[in-house]
Design a protein around this motif. Structure first.
Motif, PDB file in Angstrom:
ATOM      1  N   ALA A  94       0.753  -1.269  -0.031  1.00 33.94           N
ATOM      2  CA  ALA A  94       0.143  -0.059  -0.013  1.00 33.94           C
ATOM      3  C   ALA A  94       0.858   1.365   0.018  1.00 33.94           C
ATOM      4  O   ALA A  94       0.576   2.325  -0.659  1.00 33.94           O
ATOM      5  N   ASP A 131      -9.140  -2.166   8.324  1.00 32.57           N
ATOM      6  CA  ASP A 131      -9.226  -0.812   7.681  1.00 32.57           C
ATOM      7  C   ASP A 131      -8.014  -0.292   6.987  1.00 32.57           C
ATOM      8  O   ASP A 131      -7.484   0.909   7.760  1.00 32.57           O
ATOM      9  N   THR A 160      -7.605   1.557   4.785  1.00 34.62           N
ATOM     10  CA  THR A 160      -7.795   3.035   4.317  1.00 34.62           C
ATOM     11  C   THR A 160      -7.628   3.950   5.340  1.00 34.62           C
ATOM     12  O   THR A 160      -7.020   5.020   5.128  1.00 34.62           O
ATOM     13  N   GLU A 213      -4.937   6.860   5.520  1.00 34.11           N
ATOM     14  CA  GLU A 213      -5.394   8.360   5.855  1.00 34.11           C
ATOM     15  C   GLU A 213      -4.436   8.760   6.811  1.00 34.11           C
ATOM     16  O   GLU A 213      -3.784   9.981   6.926  1.00 34.11           O
TER      17      GLU A 213
END
Length: 130
Positions: free
Chosen positions: A28, A102, A104, A108
């Motif tokens: 990621a 999670d 994402t 963030e």
């Protein structure tokens, strides 16, 4: 203090034996379209090897499994974090379950740590050798 060559060899071994959580976050981080936010994984810093390191922001990301709840491990983590912060690094920690549950939200948070807010535009980061 352990020699540089021994720390580098240990870091290389850790990179070769990454946990599934580390592999997920590494993929990621490599895919993030963040200009200049180069990350290293299993990077030696002082007497420690950190999970992920962004030299441009002196940002360290640590992933913790369940064994980090144990008193002796948590105590070592705190000592390690204090030493790193005393050397001018900023350390953020995530549980392995956060990465898998999670991703994402994890990304963030990393973006906010790098650029100040979710809405900030990425900008080139200057790298310093450590």
């Amino acid at each position: 203090m352990v020699s540089t060559s021994i720390r580098r060899a240990a870091a290389k071994k850790l990179r070769a034996n990454a946990t599934p959580h580390e592999r997920t976050l590494w993929r990621a981080l490599k895919d993030l379209p963040l200009e200049g936010s180069h990350f290293r994984r299993q990077a030696p810093i002082g007497p420690y090897i950190v999970d992920f390191f962004c030299p441009g922001k002196r940002l360290i990301i640590e992933l913790d499994g369940g064994h980090h709840n144990e008193d002796d491990v948590a105590k070592r983590d705190l000592e390690r974090q204090r030493w790193l912060e005393g050397e001018g690094y900023h350390v953020i920690r995530f549980w392995n379950s956060e990465v898998m549950g999670d991703l994402t939200a994890v990304l963030e948070r990393i973006y906010v740590e790098l650029y100040g807010s979710r809405d900030a535009k990425s900008s080139p980061l200057k790298h310093r050798r450590t």
